[in-house]
Design a protein around this motif. Structure first.
Motif, PDB file in Angstrom:
ATOM      1  N   HIS A 140     -17.951   3.525  11.242  1.00 29.85           N
ATOM      2  CA  HIS A 140     -16.727   3.938  10.554  1.00 29.85           C
ATOM      3  C   HIS A 140     -17.081   4.835   9.388  1.00 29.85           C
ATOM      4  CE1 HIS A 140     -12.814   3.851   8.649  1.00 29.85           C
ATOM      5  NE2 HIS A 140     -12.332   3.059   9.598  1.00 29.85           N
ATOM      6  N   GLY A 141     -16.307   5.912   9.227  1.00 27.79           N
ATOM      7  CA  GLY A 141     -16.577   6.848   8.148  1.00 27.79           C
ATOM      8  C   GLY A 141     -16.099   6.396   6.792  1.00 27.79           C
ATOM      9  N   GLY A 142     -15.261   5.345   6.749  1.00 29.01           N
ATOM     10  CA  GLY A 142     -14.829   4.784   5.479  1.00 29.01           C
ATOM     11  C   GLY A 142     -13.409   5.119   5.077  1.00 29.01           C
ATOM     12  N   GLY A 143     -12.791   6.113   5.702  1.00 31.81           N
ATOM     13  CA  GLY A 143     -11.435   6.496   5.331  1.00 31.81           C
ATOM     14  C   GLY A 143     -10.390   5.645   6.028  1.00 31.81           C
ATOM     15  N   ALA A 144      -9.377   5.203   5.268  1.00 33.56           N
ATOM     16  CA  ALA A 144      -8.286   4.417   5.833  1.00 33.56           C
ATOM     17  C   ALA A 144      -7.244   5.337   6.468  1.00 33.56           C
ATOM     18  CB  ALA A 144      -7.652   3.554   4.751  1.00 33.56           C
ATOM     19  N   PHE A 145      -6.324   4.758   7.234  1.00 33.19           N
ATOM     20  CA  PHE A 145      -5.339   5.522   7.997  1.00 33.19           C
ATOM     21  C   PHE A 145      -3.928   5.444   7.422  1.00 33.19           C
ATOM     22  CE2 PHE A 145      -7.994   4.386  12.022  1.00 33.19           C
ATOM     23  CZ  PHE A 145      -8.973   5.275  11.625  1.00 33.19           C
ATOM     24  N   SER A 146      -3.437   4.243   7.208  1.00 32.65           N
ATOM     25  CA  SER A 146      -2.012   4.035   6.960  1.00 32.65           C
ATOM     26  C   SER A 146      -1.541   4.732   5.687  1.00 32.65           C
ATOM     27  CB  SER A 146      -1.701   2.541   6.870  1.00 32.65           C
ATOM     28  OG  SER A 146      -1.812   1.944   8.144  1.00 32.65           O
ATOM     29  N   GLY A 147      -0.312   5.267   5.769  1.00 34.72           N
ATOM     30  CA  GLY A 147       0.300   5.956   4.645  1.00 34.72           C
ATOM     31  C   GLY A 147      -0.122   7.396   4.479  1.00 34.72           C
ATOM     32  N   LYS A 148      -0.918   7.918   5.409  1.00 33.96           N
ATOM     33  CA  LYS A 148      -1.412   9.294   5.293  1.00 33.96           C
ATOM     34  C   LYS A 148      -0.825  10.161   6.408  1.00 33.96           C
ATOM     35  CE  LYS A 148      -5.863   7.874   3.346  1.00 33.96           C
ATOM     36  NZ  LYS A 148      -7.327   7.827   3.544  1.00 33.96           N
ATOM     37  N   ASP A 149      -0.306  11.335   6.035  1.00 34.67           N
ATOM     38  CA  ASP A 149       0.163  12.278   7.044  1.00 34.67           C
ATOM     39  C   ASP A 149      -1.043  12.916   7.730  1.00 34.67           C
ATOM     40  OD1 ASP A 149      -0.187  15.357   6.238  1.00 34.67           O
ATOM     41  OD2 ASP A 149       0.044  14.166   4.407  1.00 34.67           O
ATOM     42  N   PRO A 150      -0.837  13.572   8.888  1.00 34.42           N
ATOM     43  CA  PRO A 150      -1.975  14.062   9.667  1.00 34.42           C
ATOM     44  C   PRO A 150      -2.724  15.250   9.084  1.00 34.42           C
ATOM     45  CG  PRO A 150       0.083  14.588  10.773  1.00 34.42           C
ATOM     46  CD  PRO A 150       0.421  13.655   9.644  1.00 34.42           C
ATOM     47  N   SER A 151      -2.303  15.793   7.936  1.00 34.45           N
ATOM     48  CA  SER A 151      -3.154  16.791   7.295  1.00 34.45           C
ATOM     49  C   SER A 151      -4.389  16.122   6.696  1.00 34.45           C
ATOM     50  CB  SER A 151      -2.387  17.546   6.202  1.00 34.45           C
ATOM     51  OG  SER A 151      -2.209  16.742   5.042  1.00 34.45           O
ATOM     52  N   ALA A 189       0.645  10.656   0.939  1.00 28.54           N
ATOM     53  CA  ALA A 189      -0.484   9.749   0.682  1.00 28.54           C
ATOM     54  C   ALA A 189       0.082   8.569  -0.077  1.00 28.54           C
ATOM     55  CB  ALA A 189      -1.580  10.446  -0.112  1.00 28.54           C
ATOM     56  N   CYS A 190       0.534   7.569   0.644  1.00 31.14           N
ATOM     57  CA  CYS A 190       1.279   6.450   0.063  1.00 31.14           C
ATOM     58  C   CYS A 190       0.464   5.169   0.117  1.00 31.14           C
ATOM     59  CB  CYS A 190       2.606   6.254   0.807  1.00 31.14           C
ATOM     60  SG  CYS A 190       3.590   4.881   0.179  1.00 31.14           S
ATOM     61  N   GLU A 191       0.169   4.621  -1.043  1.00 29.17           N
ATOM     62  CA  GLU A 191      -0.553   3.355  -1.152  1.00 29.17           C
ATOM     63  C   GLU A 191       0.422   2.254  -1.563  1.00 29.17           C
ATOM     64  OE1 GLU A 191      -3.641   3.422  -0.296  1.00 29.17           O
ATOM     65  OE2 GLU A 191      -4.186   5.536  -0.516  1.00 29.17           O
ATOM     66  N   THR A 192       0.184   1.046  -1.036  1.00 32.41           N
ATOM     67  CA  THR A 192       1.040  -0.088  -1.363  1.00 32.41           C
ATOM     68  C   THR A 192       0.198  -1.272  -1.806  1.00 32.41           C
ATOM     69  OG1 THR A 192       2.659   0.620   0.305  1.00 32.41           O
ATOM     70  CG2 THR A 192       2.816  -1.645  -0.464  1.00 32.41           C
ATOM     71  N   PHE A 193       0.689  -1.978  -2.814  1.00 28.20           N
ATOM     72  CA  PHE A 193       0.079  -3.216  -3.298  1.00 28.20           C
ATOM     73  C   PHE A 193       1.140  -4.302  -3.267  1.00 28.20           C
ATOM     74  CE2 PHE A 193      -0.376  -6.108  -6.951  1.00 28.20           C
ATOM     75  CZ  PHE A 193      -1.609  -6.696  -6.664  1.00 28.20           C
ATOM     76  N   VAL A 194       0.786  -5.474  -2.741  1.00 32.06           N
ATOM     77  CA  VAL A 194       1.728  -6.584  -2.697  1.00 32.06           C
ATOM     78  C   VAL A 194       1.080  -7.838  -3.268  1.00 32.06           C
ATOM     79  CG1 VAL A 194       3.027  -5.687  -0.725  1.00 32.06           C
ATOM     80  CG2 VAL A 194       1.072  -7.169  -0.307  1.00 32.06           C
ATOM     81  N   LYS A 195       1.860  -8.614  -4.017  1.00 30.29           N
ATOM     82  CA  LYS A 195       1.401  -9.901  -4.539  1.00 30.29           C
ATOM     83  C   LYS A 195       2.608 -10.704  -4.993  1.00 30.29           C
ATOM     84  CE  LYS A 195      -1.330 -13.153  -5.893  1.00 30.29           C
ATOM     85  NZ  LYS A 195      -0.668 -14.266  -5.220  1.00 30.29           N
ATOM     86  N   SER A 196       2.603 -11.980  -4.619  1.00 26.42           N
ATOM     87  CA  SER A 196       3.710 -12.885  -4.954  1.00 26.42           C
ATOM     88  C   SER A 196       5.027 -12.292  -4.455  1.00 26.42           C
ATOM     89  CB  SER A 196       3.734 -13.168  -6.458  1.00 26.42           C
ATOM     90  OG  SER A 196       2.520 -13.794  -6.850  1.00 26.42           O
ATOM     91  N   ASN A 197       5.955 -11.929  -5.346  1.00 28.44           N
ATOM     92  CA  ASN A 197       7.231 -11.341  -4.904  1.00 28.44           C
ATOM     93  C   ASN A 197       7.361  -9.896  -5.383  1.00 28.44           C
ATOM     94  OD1 ASN A 197       7.486 -11.925  -7.622  1.00 28.44           O
ATOM     95  ND2 ASN A 197       9.651 -12.512  -7.485  1.00 28.44           N
ATOM     96  N   ILE A 198       6.214  -9.214  -5.499  1.00 25.59           N
ATOM     97  CA  ILE A 198       6.186  -7.855  -6.035  1.00 25.59           C
ATOM     98  C   ILE A 198       5.601  -6.882  -5.009  1.00 25.59           C
ATOM     99  CG2 ILE A 198       5.154  -6.359  -7.805  1.00 25.59           C
ATOM    100  CD1 ILE A 198       5.154  -8.804  -9.655  1.00 25.59           C
ATOM    101  N   VAL A 199       6.210  -5.704  -4.916  1.00 21.96           N
ATOM    102  CA  VAL A 199       5.668  -4.587  -4.140  1.00 21.96           C
ATOM    103  C   VAL A 199       5.518  -3.386  -5.076  1.00 21.96           C
ATOM    104  CG1 VAL A 199       6.068  -2.928  -2.271  1.00 21.96           C
ATOM    105  CG2 VAL A 199       6.688  -5.332  -1.952  1.00 21.96           C
TER     106      VAL A 199
END
Length: 390
Positions: A264-275, A41-51
């Motif tokens: 849409h049920g509201g749940g996002a997809f990216s960064g999540k394994d299929p469990s 369950a991986c979330e990413t935030f990006v802004k300017s030159n930061i990840v």
């Protein structure tokens, strides 16, 4: 006669939110490539030159997260000398930890009382929707598919590096379609906003987008003399991507699905394994709905199901064909329950989801793509559904 206009948007790979999605899915794929049982369950935030990456990961894989992130950003195209957000000079903050044992105990396969075999539970509660319609060859709503086509073509031209060297990664597209008696008849307007290098005249960008993108990829019979083209409506778009705006994983869920045409049920997809059923069950819903439409059982179909964390069976399943079904929705639902299994472990098995395939899904929609790895786009259950209806 009933008429209305419906609009959907898409965003390019360089849009800040899609940068975040791309990084999250790149990390997921790298882990699954070594350990298919990885819980991610991986979330990413990006802004300017930061990840910033954070979330919960349990895996046996050994990966270089910094290299994965830089390669993902490089693949998008943030490598220009004037990019503040640049693959080689990013500052990366890693806050990934292990998965909570409280969640794991609800998801890990275990024997239920009175059962002989262990069953995997859903990774969370929630509702998921699947949708399909016969408006396009992809069995997707026309507005969102047309918007995706524009974004893909902009990216293709940019990465080819020949026709418009001034193109930059951040971009958005939007298409408004007029419907008459429920059928798409014409494109009312097209909006494209594309980041560009400094010093390019607006007239050049406008002509390029209309002649080399819009008229090349959108159906000619849908474009009329009255179609309005709005290209970079604010004028200048030099500062873009994470330099111009922040980005976060999971903020483009409507772009990722049906452009607002299906619920849409509201749940996002990216960064999540299929469990995580937010992702896998939404893919399952698309597979089911697409096969129903492909079988000619309905012109459009939406399916909804819901889960409780730790439980293997959905707590509800509902089919709606919006009055377009050739048989009753009850009969279609009965056939669906005969042909498909909605248990989380069975979804993973039926769609072969424990593979590093998710980078292919990240951009330009998770649905409607012609790629054998994206198994939820198969129409291999048409015959079984027709047989089950009888």
């Amino acid at each position: 006669m009933s008429t209305y206009i419906f609009s959907s948007e898409s965003v390019g790979e360089g849009h800040p939110d899609k940068v975040a999605d791309t990084i999250s899915d790149a990390i997921l794929d790298a882990l699954l490539a070594q350990d298919p049982k990885s819980r991610v369950a991986c979330e990413t935030f990006v802004k300017s030159n930061i990840v910033v990456v954070g979330g919960e990961i349990t895996t046996k894989a050994k990966v270089n997260y910094e290299q994965i992130i830089r390669d993902a950003v490089r693949g998008i195209g943030y490598t220009n000398s004037d990019d503040i957000f640049h693959a080689d000079t990013l500052f990366i903050n890693n806050y990934l930890t292990g998965q909570s044992p409280d969640i794991a105990q609800g998801v890990d396969a275990k024997k239920a009382k009175g059962k002989k075999t262990a069953e995997q539970g859903a990774g969370d509660q929630g509702i998921m929707f699947g949708y399909a319609c016969n408006e396009t060859t992809e069995l997707m709503p026309a507005p969102v598919m047309y918007a995706h086509r524009l974004g893909r073509e902009l990216t293709r031209i940019r990465k080819a590096g020949k026709l418009a060297k001034w193109l930059r990664p951040d971009a958005k597209s939007q298409v408004s379609v007029e419907y008459v008696d429920g059928k798409p008849t014409r494109i009312v307007n097209v909006v494209i906003s594309t980041q560009h290098a400094a010093g390019v005249e607006h007239a050049v960008i406008e002509k390029f987008c209309i002649e080399q993108v819009i008229k090349k990829v959108l159906p000619k019979n849908m474009l009329t003399k009255d179609t309005e083209y709005l290209i970079n409506p604010t004028g200048n778009f030099v500062i873009g991507g994470p330099q111009g705006d922040s980005g976060l994983t999971g903020r483009k869920i409507i772009v990722d699905t049906y452009g607002g045409m299906g619920r849409h049920g509201g749940g996002a997809f990216s960064g999540k394994d299929p469990s995580k059923v937010d992702r896998s069950a939404a893919y399952m819903g698309r597979w089911v709905a697409k096969n129903i439409v492909a079988a000619g059982l309905a012109e459009k179909c939406e399916i909804q199901f819901a889960y409780a964390i730790g439980h293997p069976l959905p707590v509800s399943v509902h089919v709606d064909t919006f009055g377009t079904g050739t048989v009753s929705d009850d009969k279609i639902l009965a056939a669906v329950l005969k042909v498909f299994s909605f248990k989380p472990a069975d979804i993973v098995k039926q769609l072969n989801l424990l593979r590093p395939i998710y980078g292919k899904s990240t951009n330009y929609g998770h649905f409607g793509k012609d790629d054998a790895d994206l198994t939820w786009e198969r129409t291999d259950k048409v015959a079984a559904l027709k047989k089950a209806i009888k």
